[in-house]
Scaffold this active site. Structure first.
Site, PDB file in Angstrom:
ATOM      1  N   SER A  87       0.830  -1.197   0.000  1.00 20.38           N
ATOM      2  CA  SER A  87       0.000   0.000   0.000  1.00 20.38           C
ATOM      3  C   SER A  87       0.871   1.257   0.000  1.00 20.38           C
ATOM      4  CB  SER A  87      -0.966  -0.050   1.192  1.00 20.38           C
ATOM      5  OG  SER A  87      -1.973   0.909   1.070  1.00 20.38           O
ATOM      6  N   ASP A 181     -10.439  -3.597  -4.537  1.00 19.92           N
ATOM      7  CA  ASP A 181      -9.510  -2.652  -3.919  1.00 19.92           C
ATOM      8  C   ASP A 181      -9.526  -1.352  -4.715  1.00 19.92           C
ATOM      9  OD1 ASP A 181      -7.396  -1.271  -2.789  1.00 19.92           O
ATOM     10  OD2 ASP A 181      -5.907  -2.824  -3.168  1.00 19.92           O
ATOM     11  N   HIS A 211      -8.137  -5.201  -0.441  1.00 17.18           N
ATOM     12  CA  HIS A 211      -6.944  -4.530   0.086  1.00 17.18           C
ATOM     13  C   HIS A 211      -6.611  -5.109   1.461  1.00 17.18           C
ATOM     14  CE1 HIS A 211      -4.161  -1.121  -0.101  1.00 17.18           C
ATOM     15  NE2 HIS A 211      -4.348  -0.986   1.203  1.00 17.18           N
TER      16      HIS A 211
END
Length: 240
Positions: A87, A181, A211
Site C-alpha cells: 500500500s 480494492d 486490500h
C-alpha cells in the site's frame, strides 16, 4: 543462520502514511525472511498528521542508505537487495528506488509493490467498482490524503503520484493487486507507466480478495497464492 551471506530485503509497511506500524504488518517481513532465508529490515517511519509529507519518504530513503552501510555487519549481501512494501509502503518501495538512482546509490535488484499508491486521480475504474469495499474504500483515500498532505499539490508530487515520476532505469518490478480494492487501478497504471519507461514489469490481480489481503496466507487462499507468487519472483531475482 547459515553462516553464508544472505540476501537483503528492505520492507515498508502500509497504513496510508497515517496509521499502523511495523507490528501491524509483521506477517509479511517474517514470511519473506523465512521463505527466502533473507535479512529483512522492516522500516518504521514517521506518521501524519504529526509529520506530514515528505517525512515518510525522507525516512524511507534514510533507512535504505542505512541498510546499504550496515547490512554486511549482519551477514547481508547488498549485491542481492530488494525493496518491498504494501500500500503506502509499496509506493515507498518504488519511490526509494527512484531516489537511489537519482542520488547514485546502489540500486535494488528488484522491487515488490503490493497494491501500491501510485496515482492521484478520481476517475479510475477501481475508484468506482469497489467504492464501498472493506477495509479500504474510496472515501478513505481522501481521509488519508487530508492528514498526510500539507496542500493539494503534495498529492501530485511525483513521489506520491508515481506515474508523474521519471521511471527510467529502474530494476524489475513485481506488482500484486487485489480485485476488490480502490487501489487496483493504481497498480495497473503504474505497470503501464513503468513499461513505457523501458522497465521490466510483471503484475497479477488476485480475484475475490480485498486490500490488505496480503500476509493472510494461513487463512485466505488468495493470499496464499499471492504470497507464493511474490516469493517466487523475489527468489528468482535474489539468487546468486
Amino acid at each position: 543462520a547459515t553462516g553464508a551471506p544472505m540476501p537483503v530485503i528492505v520492507y515498508y509497511h502500509g497504513g496510508g502514511w497515517v496509521i499502523a506500524d511495523v507490528n501491524v504488518y509483521d506477517a509479511t517481513p517474517r514470511l519473506l525472511a523465512q521463505q527466502l532465508n533473507a535479512v529483512v529490515v522492516s522500516v518504521e517511519y514517521r506518521k501524519a498528521p504529526e509529520a506530514k509529507f515528505p517525512a515518510q519518504h525522507d525516512d524511507a530513503n534514510a533507512a535504505y542508505k542505512w541498510v546499504l552501510h550496515n547490512a554486511r555487519a549482519w551477514g547481508g549481501d547488498v549485491s542481492r537487495l530488494a525493496l518491498a512494501g504494501e500500500s503506502a509502503g509499496g509506493n515507498l518501495a518504488v519511490a526509494t528506488a527512484i531516489y537511489a538512482r537519482d542520488n547514485r546509490l546502489q540500486t535494488p535488484t528488484h522491487i515488490l509493490a503490493v497494491y501500491p499508491i501510485a496515482i492521484h486521480a478520481q476517475l479510475l475504474p477501481s475508484r468506482v467498482d469497489p467504492a464501498r469495499a472493506k477495509p479500504l474504500n474510496t472515501p478513505m483515500l481522501d481521509w488519508f490524503g487530508h492528514y498526510y498532505a500539507t496542500s493539494p499539490q503534495d498529492k501530485r508530487d511525483p513521489r506520491i503520484d508515481l506515474v508523474r515520476a521519471d521511471l527510467r532505469g529502474l530494476p524489475p518490478v513485481t506488482i500484486v493487486k487485489a480485485r476488490i480494492d480502490p487501489l487496483r487501478s493504481d497498480g495497473e497504471t503504474l505497470a503501464a507507466a513503468l513499461r513505457q519507461a523501458g522497465n521490466r514489469v510483471e503484475q497479477r490481480t488476485f480475484e475475490g480478495v480485498t486490500h490488505e489481503f496480503f500476509g493472510l496466507g494461513k487463512v485466505v487462499r488468495g493470499a496464499y497464492d499471492a504470497e507464493l507468487y511474490a516469493i517466487a519472483r523475489l527468489r528468482l531475482a535474489l539468487r546468486r
